[in-house]
Design an enzyme around this catalytic site. Structure first.
Site, PDB file in Angstrom:
ATOM      1  N   VAL A 160      24.291 -31.371 -24.278  1.00 33.99           N
ATOM      2  CA  VAL A 160      23.745 -32.483 -25.573  1.00 33.99           C
ATOM      3  C   VAL A 160      22.765 -33.718 -25.646  1.00 33.99           C
ATOM      4  O   VAL A 160      24.383 -33.923 -24.848  1.00 33.99           O
ATOM      5  CB  VAL A 160      25.438 -32.088 -26.389  1.00 33.99           C
ATOM      6  CG1 VAL A 160      25.016 -31.917 -28.507  1.00 33.99           C
ATOM      7  CG2 VAL A 160      25.802 -30.474 -26.302  1.00 33.99           C
ATOM      8  N   CYS A 161      22.195 -33.878 -25.924  1.00 35.05           N
ATOM      9  CA  CYS A 161      21.882 -35.333 -26.158  1.00 35.05           C
ATOM     10  C   CYS A 161      21.720 -35.732 -27.647  1.00 35.05           C
ATOM     11  O   CYS A 161      21.617 -34.448 -28.880  1.00 35.05           O
ATOM     12  CB  CYS A 161      20.912 -35.639 -25.400  1.00 35.05           C
ATOM     13  SG  CYS A 161      19.854 -35.141 -25.087  1.00 35.05           S
ATOM     14  N   ARG A 162      20.204 -36.170 -28.222  1.00 37.82           N
ATOM     15  CA  ARG A 162      20.006 -36.311 -29.437  1.00 37.82           C
ATOM     16  C   ARG A 162      19.217 -35.474 -29.821  1.00 37.82           C
ATOM     17  O   ARG A 162      19.121 -34.840 -30.859  1.00 37.82           O
ATOM     18  CB  ARG A 162      19.313 -37.400 -29.697  1.00 37.82           C
ATOM     19  CG  ARG A 162      19.314 -38.288 -31.873  1.00 37.82           C
ATOM     20  CD  ARG A 162      18.830 -39.471 -31.176  1.00 37.82           C
ATOM     21  NE  ARG A 162      17.347 -39.736 -30.867  1.00 37.82           N
ATOM     22  CZ  ARG A 162      16.108 -38.699 -31.685  1.00 37.82           C
ATOM     23  NH1 ARG A 162      16.284 -39.009 -32.970  1.00 37.82           N
ATOM     24  NH2 ARG A 162      15.277 -39.023 -31.283  1.00 37.82           N
ATOM     25  N   GLY A 179      17.718 -33.006 -27.561  1.00 41.67           N
ATOM     26  CA  GLY A 179      17.381 -31.720 -26.419  1.00 41.67           C
ATOM     27  C   GLY A 179      16.300 -32.704 -24.913  1.00 41.67           C
ATOM     28  O   GLY A 179      17.103 -32.068 -23.552  1.00 41.67           O
ATOM     29  N   MET A 237      21.566 -32.571 -31.470  1.00 38.95           N
ATOM     30  CA  MET A 237      22.644 -33.374 -31.980  1.00 38.95           C
ATOM     31  C   MET A 237      21.303 -33.347 -33.870  1.00 38.95           C
ATOM     32  O   MET A 237      22.492 -33.220 -34.859  1.00 38.95           O
ATOM     33  CB  MET A 237      23.018 -34.676 -31.809  1.00 38.95           C
ATOM     34  CG  MET A 237      24.241 -34.618 -31.222  1.00 38.95           C
ATOM     35  SD  MET A 237      25.367 -33.118 -31.499  1.00 38.95           S
ATOM     36  CE  MET A 237      26.648 -33.670 -32.668  1.00 38.95           C
TER      37      MET A 237
END
Length: 101
Positions: A64-66, A68, A92
């Site tokens: 997961v990141c901000r 993708g 996110m």
């Protein structure tokens, strides 16, 4: 190169109840400080290469990141190391589940 499977944030939420799933948040500290998925383990993208030696290859990882993109880089790296990896589509920005701050 293997294609990394992407899953929706809703699918991630459903899968988190399974014991063999580990969510890894690869964002920077200041981003995570604004809230991360409750059960997620925070390992910054730059620290993933050293961190993989401590991860269990029998588990499945959701990156997961901000948005993708960084988590896709981490997913590809981990895939090359022989891990079972999924990338959370949209990151996110699309997460509607619980977070902890």
């Amino acid at each position: 190169m293997a294609e990394i499977k992407e899953i929706s944030p809703n699918e991630v939420e459903q899968m988190m109840n399974q014991k063999n799933i580990v969510v890894i948040d690869v964002r920077e500290d200041e981003e995570v400080a604004q809230g991360k998925i409750k059960q997620a383990k925070h390992i910054k993208l730059g620290n993933i290469p050293e961190a993989v030696s401590e991860l269990d290859k029998d588990k499945e990882y959701i990156m997961v990141c901000r948005s993708g993109a960084r988590s896709m880089k981490a997913s590809m790296f981990m895939d090359e190391q022989g891990f079972k990896v999924l990338n959370m589509k949209g990151g996110m920005l699309n997460w509607e589940g619980d977070t902890d701050i």
